[in-house]
Design a protein around this motif. Sequence first.
Motif, PDB file in Angstrom:
ATOM      1  N   CYS A 186       3.942   8.354   2.230  1.00 35.52           N
ATOM      2  CA  CYS A 186       4.409   7.115   1.634  1.00 35.52           C
ATOM      3  C   CYS A 186       4.451   6.017   2.694  1.00 35.52           C
ATOM      4  CB  CYS A 186       5.801   7.332   1.042  1.00 35.52           C
ATOM      5  SG  CYS A 186       6.565   5.810   0.467  1.00 35.52           S
ATOM      6  N   CYS A 202       5.499   6.868  -2.555  1.00 27.96           N
ATOM      7  CA  CYS A 202       6.064   7.990  -3.287  1.00 27.96           C
ATOM      8  C   CYS A 202       6.740   7.437  -4.551  1.00 27.96           C
ATOM      9  CB  CYS A 202       7.067   8.756  -2.433  1.00 27.96           C
ATOM     10  SG  CYS A 202       8.586   7.857  -2.126  1.00 27.96           S
ATOM     11  N   CYS A 259       8.584   4.843   3.030  1.00 23.63           N
ATOM     12  CA  CYS A 259       9.602   5.715   3.633  1.00 23.63           C
ATOM     13  C   CYS A 259       9.000   6.779   4.543  1.00 23.63           C
ATOM     14  CB  CYS A 259      10.457   6.361   2.540  1.00 23.63           C
ATOM     15  SG  CYS A 259       9.540   7.544   1.525  1.00 23.63           S
TER      16      CYS A 259
HETATM   17 ZN   LIG Z   1       8.619   6.477  -0.254  1.00 18.00          ZN
END
Ligand SMILES: [Zn+2]
Length: 115
Positions: free
Chosen positions: A83, A104, A86
Amino acid sequence: MDVRELQRYKQLLLAKLDELSATRAEALAPVMGARGPRGDLIDQAAVQTEAELQIHLYQTDSRLSRAIEDALARINRATFGACEACKQPISKARLEAVPWTRLCRECKEQEQNPI
Ligand SMILES: [Zn+2]
């Protein structure tokens, strides 16, 4: 993610890209040919609506093409599957469904971007 898996996603992405360019060529050809001086107002209105639809489709497709090309670049850089927000790995189920995703599910829901 191992090399074989990456190769598989690469194939998925390339196949989707092919599909998109074929759809786009087909979608735009009749619209261009349909504009002409003949036909009554209803026909012209229908052609207009159709043209707008196709243009919308075209814009959506080109965004998607861009997203797919970006995903292919991430495969080459070996950052695919993480992702971008994050940095956590994106779930396999999500990658199967949308292999070109950058985010994500949790980050995607926060962002609320259509692609
Ligand atoms: Zn994420």
